[in-house]
Design an enzyme around this catalytic site. Structure first.
Site, PDB file in Angstrom:
ATOM      1  N   ILE A   1       1.090  -1.105  -0.183  1.00 50.19           N
ATOM      2  CA  ILE A   1      -0.231   0.177  -0.010  1.00 50.19           C
ATOM      3  C   ILE A   1       0.572   1.330  -0.235  1.00 50.19           C
ATOM      4  CG2 ILE A   1      -1.820   1.160   1.082  1.00 50.19           C
ATOM      5  CD1 ILE A   1      -2.162  -1.559   2.398  1.00 50.19           C
ATOM      6  N   LYS A   2       1.017   2.388  -0.640  1.00 49.49           N
ATOM      7  CA  LYS A   2       1.385   3.803  -0.920  1.00 49.49           C
ATOM      8  C   LYS A   2       0.147   4.126  -0.362  1.00 49.49           C
ATOM      9  CE  LYS A   2       3.545   6.502  -4.371  1.00 49.49           C
ATOM     10  NZ  LYS A   2       3.575   6.882  -5.324  1.00 49.49           N
TER      11      LYS A   2
END
Length: 309
Positions: free
Chosen positions: A205-206
């Site tokens: 997840i960014k």
């Protein structure tokens, strides 16, 4: 080569995934200077599409060449290189097998002023497999009027990617008419964006580095009544990681626009202190000269590996 205990621990969090997907996730976690540490440093170069070529590459003209970015990621010992279809196609054969690749499957341009942005599908799982990628990347915009359509798109694409043995990386960028500008990086919104990406099946997840601002009144009451620590950047990072299944999903933080080196490295130290899993650094790397970029990326890896304070 034996797998590090930390990488084995991280892979154990993804028990629903196939051996192929776990292998590709391990390829990224074990590659480069941070290999085996459980930390990641990814070079993303989707900005030519997202911001325009002159704004992205004008400060460092060699960066107009797609091969420049493959070479930069290799020289810096990055965990992976992420880009849209065109940039990967321009170098995937020449650099085959030398660095893990992430194919960004959707993109958005800035040629129109939109209160509620959405992304166009610009690549496919088949493209990722053809190019030898380890993972697909996909952006969602929590806060946009188009968010539900994007959630549906990535659910379908993630299912296809996982069936093919690929990992899934979600850029969860809070943006749209439902949020103020300050709210795009508010701690409650960033934590929510991380949770949404985790619930949509992301392996990685960014998100953006959050501020102490709280956007939603209902959330503000809970933060204040329960005393969730958010006073420092490290505390906010720790809370965002907590929001991604209590740290059982890999959360990495965006580098954002090019900024002054000491300020940027302070942010990296906060990510490290808060238990973040690393960074995805684009403009702060490729808009500098190659020598300066390699110096900065080296400092980042030293911080994440514990070799520097």
């Amino acid at each position: 080569m034996d797998r590090s205990p930390r990488v084995s621990e991280i892979l154990s969090w993804y028990g629903a995934d196939s051996p192929g997907t776990l292998t590709n996730l391990a390829r990224m976690l074990e590659h480069g200077r941070l290999g085996g540490t459980g930390k990641m440093l990814i070079l993303p170069v989707d900005q030519g599409f997202e911001h325009g070529p002159a704004r992205s590459f004008g400060p460092n003209p060699p960066a107009y060449d797609p091969h420049y970015h493959f070479e930069l990621a290799l020289a810096a010992g990055c965990s992976a290189y992420a880009a849209p279809l065109g940039f990967l196609e321009a170098g995937a054969r020449d650099y085959a097998g030398r660095i893990p690749l992430i194919l960004k499957l959707n993109n958005h341009d800035l040629l129109a002023d939109e209160d509620d942005p959405e992304q166009a599908i610009t690549g496919s799982v088949a493209d990722a497999l053809r190019l030898g990628a380890c993972a697909i990347g996909f952006t969602i915009y929590p806060g946009s009027a188009h968010r539900n359509a994007m959630y549906g798109q990535i659910r379908e694409i993630a299912e296809e990617a996982k069936s093919a043995g690929l990992a899934v990386v979600i850029w969860s960028y809070a943006r749209g008419s439902a949020l103020s500008k300050e709210g795009e990086t508010a701690i409650d919104v960033i934590g929510y964006a991380a949770q949404i990406a985790a619930q949509l099946g992301a392996h990685i997840i960014k998100v953006k580095l959050p501020t102490a601002h709280i956007e939603q009144p209902a959330a503000k009451k809970v933060y204040e009544s329960t005393g969730i620590p958010i006073g420092t950047a490290a505390e906010r990072v720790r809370h965002v990681v907590q929001c991604a299944f209590s740290g059982r999903r890999i959360v990495i933080f965006s580098g954002g626009a090019q900024t002054e080196e000491s300020k940027f490295l302070d942010e990296i130290r906060a990510i490290q202190a808060g238990g973040g899993f690393g960074s995805i650094v684009g403009r702060n790397a490729f808009q500098r000269s190659k020598a300066d970029a390699l110096k900065l990326l080296g400092q980042i890896t030293d911080i994440y590996s514990g070799r520097a304070g």
